[in-house]
Design a protein around this motif. Sequence first.
Motif, PDB file in Angstrom:
ATOM      1  N   GLY A  81     -52.299   2.143  24.541  1.00 46.41           N
ATOM      2  CA  GLY A  81     -53.213   2.953  23.738  1.00 46.41           C
ATOM      3  C   GLY A  81     -52.485   3.530  22.542  1.00 46.41           C
ATOM      4  N   LEU A  82     -52.828   4.753  22.171  1.00 43.01           N
ATOM      5  CA  LEU A  82     -52.237   5.402  21.006  1.00 43.01           C
ATOM      6  C   LEU A  82     -51.011   6.214  21.415  1.00 43.01           C
ATOM      7  N   VAL A  83     -49.885   5.941  20.777  1.00 42.98           N
ATOM      8  CA  VAL A  83     -48.642   6.643  21.098  1.00 42.98           C
ATOM      9  C   VAL A  83     -47.961   7.079  19.799  1.00 42.98           C
ATOM     10  N   THR A  84     -46.988   7.966  19.947  1.00 40.82           N
ATOM     11  CA  THR A  84     -46.152   8.393  18.825  1.00 40.82           C
ATOM     12  C   THR A  84     -44.803   7.693  18.928  1.00 40.82           C
ATOM     13  N   VAL A  85     -44.392   7.062  17.840  1.00 42.66           N
ATOM     14  CA  VAL A  85     -43.124   6.327  17.806  1.00 42.66           C
ATOM     15  C   VAL A  85     -42.238   6.930  16.717  1.00 42.66           C
ATOM     16  N   VAL A 116     -40.276   6.462  21.941  1.00 46.24           N
ATOM     17  CA  VAL A 116     -41.721   6.435  22.110  1.00 46.24           C
ATOM     18  C   VAL A 116     -42.125   7.609  22.991  1.00 46.24           C
ATOM     19  N   GLN A 117     -43.174   8.297  22.588  1.00 51.74           N
ATOM     20  CA  GLN A 117     -43.668   9.459  23.316  1.00 51.74           C
ATOM     21  C   GLN A 117     -44.931   9.076  24.064  1.00 51.74           C
ATOM     22  N   LEU A 210     -39.994  -0.418  21.560  1.00 53.58           N
ATOM     23  CA  LEU A 210     -38.614  -0.029  21.270  1.00 53.58           C
ATOM     24  C   LEU A 210     -37.864  -1.223  20.713  1.00 53.58           C
ATOM     25  N   GLY A 211     -36.923  -0.974  19.834  1.00 48.78           N
ATOM     26  CA  GLY A 211     -36.169  -2.057  19.231  1.00 48.78           C
ATOM     27  C   GLY A 211     -35.128  -2.670  20.145  1.00 48.78           C
ATOM     28  N   SER A 223     -44.878  15.606  27.593  1.00 47.20           N
ATOM     29  CA  SER A 223     -44.885  14.156  27.407  1.00 47.20           C
ATOM     30  C   SER A 223     -43.605  13.557  27.987  1.00 47.20           C
ATOM     31  N   ILE A 224     -43.678  12.266  28.309  1.00 48.32           N
ATOM     32  CA  ILE A 224     -42.504  11.521  28.718  1.00 48.32           C
ATOM     33  C   ILE A 224     -41.970  10.787  27.487  1.00 48.32           C
ATOM     34  N   HIS A 225     -40.678  10.922  27.235  1.00 50.76           N
ATOM     35  CA  HIS A 225     -40.051  10.285  26.082  1.00 50.76           C
ATOM     36  C   HIS A 225     -39.070   9.223  26.573  1.00 50.76           C
ATOM     37  N   VAL A 226     -39.131   8.047  25.944  1.00 48.50           N
ATOM     38  CA  VAL A 226     -38.207   6.966  26.272  1.00 48.50           C
ATOM     39  C   VAL A 226     -37.529   6.529  24.980  1.00 48.50           C
TER      40      VAL A 226
END
Length: 257
Positions: A81-85, A116-117, A210-211, A223-226
Amino acid sequence: MSAPRRTIAALAAAALLLAAADTGLAAHAEHGFAARLGEAVDLPGEPWVGLGGAAYASSLATGRWSSIKVRARDVAVPGLGLVTVESGAVNARVPASAVLTGDFERTATKKFFTSVQLDAVALGGLLGVDDLLIQNLEDISPAGGWETEAILQATPDGFAGPATVAVKLRIRDGVVLLLPYEVIDAPAGAAASETLDAFRLTLGPGRLPLGDRPTRIYVSGGSIHVESERLHVTVAPADFLPLADAGRGGGAPAPGR
């Protein structure tokens, strides 16, 4: 006004003018870089860009930006869906022209990272729930710091009401894992094993925008951040763009050495 006071006032005014000019120079370069990124990929809005450091104009002398940060919100990722990168670089070498315009072809950097959040909506979609709450295990304030364990609350399919569990956030061999280990609360009749399994999640390679392989996971601010990171690499502006084919096993080329 006495001479000393006039001198102090003049110095203060000059400092304000220099600060305003420095801010204006940084804003011009940031807008230029953001516009270039926005033209390169279809985003819902121009990404936020931060360049340099406290004294931006010093980059003209040092030939370096202390940091480059790009944040894109509401990026549509298949399966998420919609995420913050967010992407960023630390201690990046740039020509003087880039300091003035924000435009550069490639830059050598000490560290490049992508984050990514996953908020409650995105992570809830992965877990198959629509009422997920995420909070820190220790510091439950809205701005809680980084923690590698979290509390998740939601109503899994078939449950009579919300269940709450404690979860370990881990990365093993590039695989993101949510490992529930304690039932804090559950509706009557819900078995402990069933409750824990409802919050268990594995995200393999290619599932996140993610790169590189993920290297860090934590919970903060609901939020979970990776994150992924690489050290001592050369990157181009395109490397700061959100990966358009994340979630389908692809991704943009990793930054070069």
